[in-house]
Design a protein around this motif. Structure first.
Motif, PDB file in Angstrom:
ATOM      1  N   LEU A  15       0.798  -1.568   0.083  1.00 54.27           N
ATOM      2  CA  LEU A  15       0.154   0.068  -0.264  1.00 54.27           C
ATOM      3  C   LEU A  15       0.472   1.287   0.004  1.00 54.27           C
ATOM      4  CD1 LEU A  15      -2.419  -1.341   2.448  1.00 54.27           C
ATOM      5  CD2 LEU A  15      -3.162  -0.537   0.337  1.00 54.27           C
ATOM      6  N   PHE A  19      -1.735   1.694   6.743  1.00 56.66           N
ATOM      7  CA  PHE A  19      -3.628   1.979   6.836  1.00 56.66           C
ATOM      8  C   PHE A  19      -3.538   1.417   8.350  1.00 56.66           C
ATOM      9  CE2 PHE A  19      -8.183   0.955   6.683  1.00 56.66           C
ATOM     10  CZ  PHE A  19      -8.265   2.631   6.863  1.00 56.66           C
ATOM     11  N   LEU A 293      -9.424  -2.637   0.956  1.00 54.93           N
ATOM     12  CA  LEU A 293      -8.045  -3.009   1.311  1.00 54.93           C
ATOM     13  C   LEU A 293      -7.867  -3.844  -0.250  1.00 54.93           C
ATOM     14  CD1 LEU A 293      -5.816  -2.262   4.169  1.00 54.93           C
ATOM     15  CD2 LEU A 293      -6.913  -0.303   2.914  1.00 54.93           C
ATOM     16  N   TYR A 323      -4.840   3.824  -2.966  1.00 51.33           N
ATOM     17  CA  TYR A 323      -3.825   2.743  -2.160  1.00 51.33           C
ATOM     18  C   TYR A 323      -2.858   2.403  -3.030  1.00 51.33           C
ATOM     19  CZ  TYR A 323      -8.175   2.455   0.642  1.00 51.33           C
ATOM     20  OH  TYR A 323      -9.157   3.125   1.094  1.00 51.33           O
ATOM     21  N   TRP A 324      -2.725   2.082  -4.570  1.00 53.73           N
ATOM     22  CA  TRP A 324      -1.349   1.414  -5.052  1.00 53.73           C
ATOM     23  C   TRP A 324      -1.307   2.415  -5.967  1.00 53.73           C
ATOM     24  CZ3 TRP A 324      -1.551  -2.759  -2.380  1.00 53.73           C
ATOM     25  CH2 TRP A 324      -3.100  -3.384  -1.870  1.00 53.73           C
TER      26      TRP A 324
END
Length: 369
Positions: A15, A19, A293, A323-324
């Motif tokens: 990630l 998180f 996620l 996220y990526w």
């Protein structure tokens, strides 16, 4: 329907950021992409959502691998599959392990849609052409950091903000957020961080005009949540407590919540997720689609699920770039002004980026079915 083989792709993706929740921080995501292939070369894809540690449920990436290889794939060989809805009954002899089941079932749903020359949304009965999404923010180093993040995402058009909370990072933080953003739909996610001893403390939430508080009490509870909901004006949303249609039915009958978060992996697949949706629609309980996620395949399944009419609250399916650095689908999931357009292509609506799949791969196994 015909299925010739199942391919398990084990991936490791990092990630963009750690998180943080009440049960720990997550940055490296190890998971499976399940590929179901038919005799004509069509491929359907599903994604496992368990983490490497049993923080969220008892399942992990390793237990998913064991259960899929040793139990679920052999069951596919032993049974005739007429429709993806059959998978729930075929897998019933294996207790729980819902995330492992959902990963395989998702691949079969995608393959079925492609065999029918339809989108997953169409075969699933969804009607929406776009869905509203919110943003989920982990626990931040400082309140200033949190307020800046919220401001950025509101400017981007996200329809609601979900904030992770825990004892020591809750009421005062939420009060500062509410003072800064008086009209923003805000919800709090506790991930089971409280007990009934905290009732008086949690009642302070009622002054903040929250959309909901998600899973404040134990991960497997519906009884204490009913006691708490009677004391709160703020709607309780159940997440970890709901693993099946019967869990949802019991929670609704007891008055344990006013909202339910539906996660495909947590409930064992799309078939059970739709059953829960239908029950909640009948009982006037709003539902929304939570996130785990996911990479692109999991996000695509979430988008299809959210097209059902009972999903009236914005979900957690943000865009891939949130996220990526690079996702495993083409095109990546895009959010524009807080909405995602439902892709019109057959199946999940996205192509697998085979080069990215290879880049992130740490193992691959192939099984004839």
């Amino acid at each position: 329907m015909s299925i010739e083989k199942i391919i398990l792709h084990k991936l490791n993706m990092r990630l963009k950021f750690a998180f943080q929740t009440s049960f720990g921080a997550i940055q490296n995501k190890e998971f499976f992409i399940v590929e179901a292939v038919d005799a004509h070369g069509n491929s359907g894809f599903g994604e496992s959502v368990a983490f490497t540690s049993p923080w969220y449920t008892e399942e992990t990436t390793s237990t998913n691998e064991h259960v899929m290889k040793e139990f679920l794939i052999p069951l596919l060989r032993e049974n005739k599959i007429e429709h993806p809805d059959n998978i729930t009954d075929i897998f019933k002899p294996i207790k729980r392990n819902n995330m492992a089941k959902a990963a395989i079932e998702g691949a079969i749903w995608d393959l079925y849609a492609k065999q029918q020359d339809l989108t997953l949304t169409e075969v699933f009965g969804g009607k929406k052409t776009n869905i509203d999404v919110g943003i989920s923010l982990g626990i931040q180093p400082t309140v200033t950091d949190l307020l800046e993040d919220i401001n950025d995402y509101i400017k981007q058009g996200f329809k609601r903000v979900k904030l992770k909370i825990k004892p020591g990072w809750d009421i005062e933080i939420l009060r500062e957020v509410r003072n800064r953003f008086p009209d923003t739909p805000i919800m709090a996610d506790a991930n089971s961080a409280y007990t009934l001893k905290d009732i008086d403390h949690l009642k302070k939430l009622d002054d903040l005009g929250l959309l909901m508080i998600e899973q404040p009490l134990a991960h497997d509870d519906v009884v204490d949540h009913a006691k708490l909901q009677r004391e709160l004006a703020t709607p309780i949303c159940l997440d970890e407590s709901i693993h099946s249609y019967d869990d949802a039915r019991h929670a609704i009958e007891l008055g344990s919540c006013k909202i339910i978060n539906v996660k495909i992996g947590r409930v064992g697949g799309l078939t059970e997720a739709k059953r829960i949706h239908n029950l909640c629609l009948e009982k006037n309980i709003p539902v929304w689609c939570g996130g785990m996620l996911e990479a692109g395949v999991g996000r695509a399944h979430n988008i299809a699920l959210t097209t059902l009419e009972g999903f009236t609250l914005p979900g957690d399916t943000a865009g891939s770039s949130r996220y990526w650095e690079k996702d495993i689908i083409k095109p990546e999931v895009m959010v524009e002004n807080g909405t995602i357009n439902v892709p019109p292509k057959n199946g999940i609506g996205f192509e697998i980026d085979r080069d990215a799949l290879k880049t992130f791969s740490i193992g691959q196994w192939e099984y004839e079915v």
